[in-house]
Design a protein around this motif. Structure first.
Motif, PDB file in Angstrom:
ATOM      1  N   LYS A  42       0.757  -1.251  -0.105  1.00 23.02           N
ATOM      2  CA  LYS A  42       0.028   0.067   0.047  1.00 23.02           C
ATOM      3  C   LYS A  42       0.789   1.180  -0.107  1.00 23.02           C
ATOM      4  CE  LYS A  42      -3.695  -2.185   2.923  1.00 23.02           C
ATOM      5  NZ  LYS A  42      -4.427  -2.011   3.769  1.00 23.02           N
ATOM      6  N   TYR A  43       2.085   1.343   0.467  1.00 28.77           N
ATOM      7  CA  TYR A  43       2.706   2.348   0.729  1.00 28.77           C
ATOM      8  C   TYR A  43       3.844   2.774  -0.444  1.00 28.77           C
ATOM      9  CZ  TYR A  43       5.396   5.944   3.413  1.00 28.77           C
ATOM     10  OH  TYR A  43       6.103   7.262   3.774  1.00 28.77           O
ATOM     11  N   PHE A  44       4.539   1.525  -0.643  1.00 25.45           N
ATOM     12  CA  PHE A  44       5.399   1.271  -1.918  1.00 25.45           C
ATOM     13  C   PHE A  44       4.631   0.786  -3.180  1.00 25.45           C
ATOM     14  CE2 PHE A  44       7.969   0.976   1.854  1.00 25.45           C
ATOM     15  CZ  PHE A  44       8.870   1.844   1.965  1.00 25.45           C
ATOM     16  N   THR A  45       3.908   1.747  -3.647  1.00 27.57           N
ATOM     17  CA  THR A  45       2.833   1.195  -4.638  1.00 27.57           C
ATOM     18  C   THR A  45       3.422   0.395  -5.876  1.00 27.57           C
ATOM     19  OG1 THR A  45       2.520   3.261  -5.491  1.00 27.57           O
ATOM     20  CG2 THR A  45       1.113   2.834  -3.724  1.00 27.57           C
ATOM     21  N   LYS A  46       4.792   1.052  -6.246  1.00 27.34           N
ATOM     22  CA  LYS A  46       5.329   0.578  -7.333  1.00 27.34           C
ATOM     23  C   LYS A  46       6.351  -0.647  -7.411  1.00 27.34           C
ATOM     24  CE  LYS A  46       4.645   5.053  -9.797  1.00 27.34           C
ATOM     25  NZ  LYS A  46       5.210   6.206 -10.494  1.00 27.34           N
ATOM     26  N   ALA A  47       6.641  -0.966  -6.158  1.00 30.25           N
ATOM     27  CA  ALA A  47       7.559  -1.881  -5.871  1.00 30.25           C
ATOM     28  C   ALA A  47       6.947  -3.358  -5.731  1.00 30.25           C
ATOM     29  CB  ALA A  47       8.308  -1.454  -4.492  1.00 30.25           C
ATOM     30  N   ILE A  48       7.834  -4.171  -6.135  1.00 31.60           N
ATOM     31  CA  ILE A  48       7.697  -5.728  -5.813  1.00 31.60           C
ATOM     32  C   ILE A  48       8.513  -5.879  -4.278  1.00 31.60           C
ATOM     33  CG2 ILE A  48       8.490  -8.036  -6.401  1.00 31.60           C
ATOM     34  CD1 ILE A  48       8.754  -7.124  -9.177  1.00 31.60           C
ATOM     35  N   VAL A  49       7.643  -6.386  -3.507  1.00 33.47           N
ATOM     36  CA  VAL A  49       7.802  -6.397  -1.986  1.00 33.47           C
ATOM     37  C   VAL A  49       8.124  -7.946  -1.489  1.00 33.47           C
ATOM     38  CG1 VAL A  49       6.966  -6.011   0.269  1.00 33.47           C
ATOM     39  CG2 VAL A  49       6.435  -4.482  -1.310  1.00 33.47           C
ATOM     40  N   SER A  50       9.229  -8.358  -1.000  1.00 37.56           N
ATOM     41  CA  SER A  50       9.673  -9.399  -0.464  1.00 37.56           C
ATOM     42  C   SER A  50       9.989  -9.221   0.929  1.00 37.56           C
ATOM     43  CB  SER A  50      10.934 -10.006  -0.957  1.00 37.56           C
ATOM     44  OG  SER A  50      10.692 -10.171  -2.650  1.00 37.56           O
ATOM     45  N   VAL A  51       9.194 -10.150   1.684  1.00 40.46           N
ATOM     46  CA  VAL A  51       9.663  -9.749   3.395  1.00 40.46           C
ATOM     47  C   VAL A  51      10.060 -11.295   3.917  1.00 40.46           C
ATOM     48  CG1 VAL A  51       8.377  -9.681   5.687  1.00 40.46           C
ATOM     49  CG2 VAL A  51       7.818  -8.301   3.772  1.00 40.46           C
ATOM     50  N   TYR A  52      11.215 -11.099   4.574  1.00 44.94           N
ATOM     51  CA  TYR A  52      11.799 -12.374   4.942  1.00 44.94           C
ATOM     52  C   TYR A  52      12.055 -12.017   6.619  1.00 44.94           C
ATOM     53  CZ  TYR A  52      13.521 -12.718   0.155  1.00 44.94           C
ATOM     54  OH  TYR A  52      13.799 -12.772  -1.192  1.00 44.94           O
ATOM     55  N   GLU A  53      12.303 -13.134   7.280  1.00 42.82           N
ATOM     56  CA  GLU A  53      12.559 -13.006   8.799  1.00 42.82           C
ATOM     57  C   GLU A  53      13.815 -12.616   8.814  1.00 42.82           C
ATOM     58  OE1 GLU A  53      13.319 -16.734  10.929  1.00 42.82           O
ATOM     59  OE2 GLU A  53      12.662 -17.771   9.009  1.00 42.82           O
ATOM     60  N   ASP A  54      14.388 -11.711   9.773  1.00 39.36           N
ATOM     61  CA  ASP A  54      15.561 -11.171  10.109  1.00 39.36           C
ATOM     62  C   ASP A  54      16.870 -12.211   9.996  1.00 39.36           C
ATOM     63  OD1 ASP A  54      14.783 -12.294  12.569  1.00 39.36           O
ATOM     64  OD2 ASP A  54      14.991 -10.334  13.920  1.00 39.36           O
ATOM     65  N   THR A  55      16.586 -13.237  10.265  1.00 43.22           N
ATOM     66  CA  THR A  55      17.938 -14.138  10.326  1.00 43.22           C
ATOM     67  C   THR A  55      18.240 -14.490   8.925  1.00 43.22           C
ATOM     68  OG1 THR A  55      16.565 -15.335  11.931  1.00 43.22           O
ATOM     69  CG2 THR A  55      18.456 -16.597  11.202  1.00 43.22           C
ATOM     70  N   TYR A  56      17.532 -14.243   7.746  1.00 43.28           N
ATOM     71  CA  TYR A  56      18.142 -14.292   6.361  1.00 43.28           C
ATOM     72  C   TYR A  56      18.861 -13.113   6.178  1.00 43.28           C
ATOM     73  CZ  TYR A  56      15.198 -18.370   4.622  1.00 43.28           C
ATOM     74  OH  TYR A  56      14.644 -19.441   4.261  1.00 43.28           O
ATOM     75  N   ALA A  57      18.819 -11.956   6.580  1.00 48.99           N
ATOM     76  CA  ALA A  57      19.699 -10.884   6.566  1.00 48.99           C
ATOM     77  C   ALA A  57      21.157 -11.265   7.166  1.00 48.99           C
ATOM     78  CB  ALA A  57      19.004  -9.689   7.050  1.00 48.99           C
ATOM     79  N   ALA A  58      20.989 -11.880   8.455  1.00 50.86           N
ATOM     80  CA  ALA A  58      22.210 -12.311   9.038  1.00 50.86           C
ATOM     81  C   ALA A  58      23.053 -13.588   8.191  1.00 50.86           C
ATOM     82  CB  ALA A  58      21.894 -12.940  10.373  1.00 50.86           C
ATOM     83  N   ALA A  59      22.046 -14.664   7.695  1.00 47.37           N
ATOM     84  CA  ALA A  59      22.523 -15.407   6.888  1.00 47.37           C
ATOM     85  C   ALA A  59      23.358 -15.049   5.613  1.00 47.37           C
ATOM     86  CB  ALA A  59      21.668 -16.456   6.504  1.00 47.37           C
ATOM     87  N   PHE A  60      22.685 -14.239   4.971  1.00 45.48           N
ATOM     88  CA  PHE A  60      23.105 -13.654   3.574  1.00 45.48           C
ATOM     89  C   PHE A  60      24.500 -12.889   3.849  1.00 45.48           C
ATOM     90  CE2 PHE A  60      18.605 -13.960   1.726  1.00 45.48           C
ATOM     91  CZ  PHE A  60      18.852 -15.245   1.326  1.00 45.48           C
ATOM     92  N   GLY A  61      24.356 -11.945   4.994  1.00 47.31           N
ATOM     93  CA  GLY A  61      25.452 -11.000   5.514  1.00 47.31           C
ATOM     94  C   GLY A  61      26.622 -11.649   5.882  1.00 47.31           C
ATOM     95  N   THR A  62      26.704 -12.950   6.548  1.00 48.63           N
ATOM     96  CA  THR A  62      27.740 -13.536   7.209  1.00 48.63           C
ATOM     97  C   THR A  62      28.339 -14.679   6.352  1.00 48.63           C
ATOM     98  OG1 THR A  62      26.412 -14.913   8.572  1.00 48.63           O
ATOM     99  CG2 THR A  62      26.899 -12.722   9.327  1.00 48.63           C
ATOM    100  N   THR A  63      27.507 -15.556   5.701  1.00 48.20           N
ATOM    101  CA  THR A  63      27.775 -16.795   5.278  1.00 48.20           C
ATOM    102  C   THR A  63      28.210 -16.936   3.879  1.00 48.20           C
ATOM    103  OG1 THR A  63      26.205 -17.743   6.745  1.00 48.20           O
ATOM    104  CG2 THR A  63      27.201 -19.154   5.041  1.00 48.20           C
ATOM    105  N   PRO A  64      29.475 -17.245   3.310  1.00 47.44           N
ATOM    106  CA  PRO A  64      29.838 -17.198   1.844  1.00 47.44           C
ATOM    107  C   PRO A  64      29.009 -18.241   1.294  1.00 47.44           C
ATOM    108  CG  PRO A  64      31.664 -18.043   3.471  1.00 47.44           C
ATOM    109  CD  PRO A  64      30.639 -17.546   4.209  1.00 47.44           C
TER     110      PRO A  64
END
Length: 283
Positions: free
Chosen positions: A84-106
Motif C-alpha cells: 500500500k505504501y510502496f505502490t510501484k515496488a515488488i515487495v519481499s519480506v523475510y525473517e531477520d535471520t535471512y539478513a544475518a545468513a546472507f550477510g555472514t555466510t559465503p
C-alpha cells in the motif's frame, strides 16, 4: 531503485541502491516489528523519515528483513502494508535471520546463524534456506540472551534489591526508575521489548563486574543450550552472530562456545552492508 531494510524491534537500517549496487541513500527508522505494531504505527514510522517517504514511488523492489517476521501471518500482514505504501515496488519480506545468513555466510556454505539484539533468534542455514527448530513465542516467553532479556534482569535486580549498591546508584542516575514510568512503558506504550532493551547498554558498561558476568553467562548458556544445540551438526559448522548484543559480548560468546566445543564464526554488529552485494548479484 532497490530498498534493502534490516529491521529489529528498536531500529531499522535502510539502504537504497541502483541496479549496479551503487548506494543512493542510507537512513534509519524506528523498528518495524509486526508482532508489536499495528498498521497505522508502521505507516507513521515510514512517513516520519524524509528519505523513505520522499522516494517511496521510486522504489522498484523492497527487500525487508525483520524481527517478528517468522510466521506467514506476520509476513503477509507486513507485505500488505508495504504494498500500500510502496505502490510501484515488488515487495519481499523475510525473517531477520535471512539478513544475518546472507550477510555472514559465503555463498553455498552451511552455518548456524544467530541474532542477539533487542530480541534473539537462531537458525541453521543450508546455503540456500533457513531451518528453525524453535518457533519464537515473542519476548515475554523467549528471547534468551537478548537486549530486552538483559533489561528485564536489571530492572528486577534493582527492584528486588539484588543489584550492588554502587551500581544501583549509577543505575538511578542513568534511568528514570519510577515504578509508574516503568509500568507505563511496559504496558501502555508500543514496543515494550524495545523499552526493556534500552537498559542493556548499562549491562555492557558494567559487564566486567561479577554481578553482570553472572547474568551474561547464565543467559548465554541458556541461549546455547535452548537454541544452538537444537541442531545436531552445531559442532561441525561455524556459528555466526549478528546484532548489537552479540557484538559487545563477543569475547564472552567466544569463550563459552569454545567450552561447548562449538566453532565461533563471524560476529557482526549489523548485516546490511553484506546485503548490497547479494541483491546486486542475485536480483
Amino acid at each position: 531503485m532497490k530498498l534493502l531494510v534490516d529491521s529489529g524491534s528498536t531500529k531499522a537500517d535502510w539502504i537504497a541502491i541502483d541496479d549496479n549496487g551503487k548506494v543512493i541513500f542510507t537512513t534509519q527508522s524506528l523498528g518495524l516489528n509486526p508482532e508489536v505494531l499495528e498498521e497505522e504505527e508502521i505507516i507513521n514510522r515510514l512517513d516520519n523519515k524524509f528519505d523513505i517517504s520522499h522516494n517511496k514511488d521510486k522504489a522498484t523492489h523492497l527487500f525487508f528483513y525483520g524481527a517478528g517476521c517468522g510466521t506467514d501471518r506476520m509476513k503477509d500482514f507486513l507485505t500488505s502494508v508495504f504494498k500500500k505504501y510502496f505502490t510501484k515496488a515488488i515487495v519481499s519480506v523475510y525473517e531477520d535471520t535471512y539478513a544475518a545468513a546472507f550477510g555472514t555466510t559465503p555463498r553455498g556454505e552451511q552455518a548456524i546463524v544467530c541474532i542477539l539484539g533487542t530480541g534473539s533468534n537462531c537458525s541453521y542455514f543450508d546455503g540456500k534456506v533457513l531451518h528453525q527448530k524453535v518457533q519464537s513465542l515473542g519476548y515475554i516467553a523467549m528471547d534468551d540472551a537478548s537486549g530486552n532479556r538483559f533489561g528485564r534482569h536489571l530492572i528486577r535486580a534493582y527492584y528486588f534489591n539484588a543489584m550492588p549498591k554502587e551500581m544501583a546508584q549509577e543505575f538511578e542516575k542513568q534511568f528514570d526508575l519510577d515504578a509508574d514510568v516503568i509500568k507505563h512503558n511496559l504496558y501502555k506504550e508500543p514496543n515494550p521489548n524495545a523499552y526493556l532493551a534500552t537498559f542493556a547498554p548499562f549491562l555492557i558498561q558494567f559487564k566486567n563486574t561479577e554481578f553482570c558476568q553472572k547474568i551474561i553467562r547464565k543467559e548465554l548458556e541458556t541461549f546455547i543450550e535452548n537454541y544452538i544445540m537444537q541442531f545436531e551438526n552445531c559442532k561441525e559448522i561455524p556459528v555466526h552472530f549478528v546484532g548489537s548484543i552479540a557484538y559487545h559480548l563477543q569475547d564472552e560468546i567466544g569463550i563459552l562456545l569454545t567450552q561447548y566445543g562449538i566453532q565461533t564464526g563471524k560476529i557482526l554488529k549489523r548485516p546490511i552492508d553484506g546485503l548490497i552485494q547479494y541483491h546486486t548479484n542475485e536480483n
